[in-house]
Design an enzyme around this catalytic site. Sequence first.
Site, short mmCIF file in Angstrom:
data_model
loop_
_atom_site.label_atom_id
_atom_site.label_comp_id
_atom_site.label_asym_id
_atom_site.label_seq_id
_atom_site.Cartn_x
_atom_site.Cartn_y
_atom_site.Cartn_z
N ASP A 75 0.77 -1.29 0.04
CA ASP A 75 0.00 0.19 -0.08
C ASP A 75 0.83 1.15 -0.01
OD1 ASP A 75 -2.00 -1.44 0.20
OD2 ASP A 75 -2.49 -1.46 2.27
N SER A 76 0.39 2.24 -0.66
CA SER A 76 1.04 3.54 -0.75
C SER A 76 1.29 4.02 0.85
CB SER A 76 0.53 4.53 -1.63
OG SER A 76 -0.95 4.76 -0.83
#
Length: 230
Positions: free
Chosen positions: A59-60
Amino acid sequence: MTNTPDVEIIYQDQEIVVCNKPVNLPVHKNDFMPNDAPYLTKSVGQLLEKSIYNVHRLDSKTSGLIVLALSPEIAKNLTQQFERKEVDKTYYALVKGNPGSGTFDEKVFIKKKGRKKEAKTHFQTINTVQTTITYKEFQNLDLSLVEVKPETGRWHQIRQHFARSRFDILGDTHHGDWTLNKIITEKTGTKRLFLHAGALSFKHPVTTDSVSFKSKMPEQFNVLLEQLKS
């Protein structure tokens, strides 16, 4: 060791690149980003002047280790290792309460497919501190540093599993405890998801040797616990 403004490259050969991704940097471009927005594969590709192929999810908002491929064939090999659960992944998280140790095995929601799928997350509490945070039904709330080993790799799997058991990961604005996140930001000025990919082991796609990489846990994790400890 090579650095770009956004990314630390900790290993590189003719087939793979292993990076230490900073928090809030997407791995690849999506339809919601401006054309000039930075993302991991773009930054690494510009640095190495090569085509970069994504292999697995990170995930970012999650920092830490990610492996990238330098050809479609290598990407396919590594992707299959992840799909066959042959890759050992270790994360570190700061969570609400003290979850102890065990395994979460509830199904998790898959965003793109709109349904739930099987998922398994193993965890072990490393350290717990008592804080002065009191809100709702919580008195002098405990916070814990937890080692997490996901067996599967579903969308937001770790975040969903901990949130459902009310051991919300600090800074998780999607599944977590928004009130607690606000209190922590007000007390410390810190605003990030406290989830870090700290170790990664897999078979090299060409040599077939087992390779392992580690990323030091961000100093923010220990600093936050010290700031909030009663």
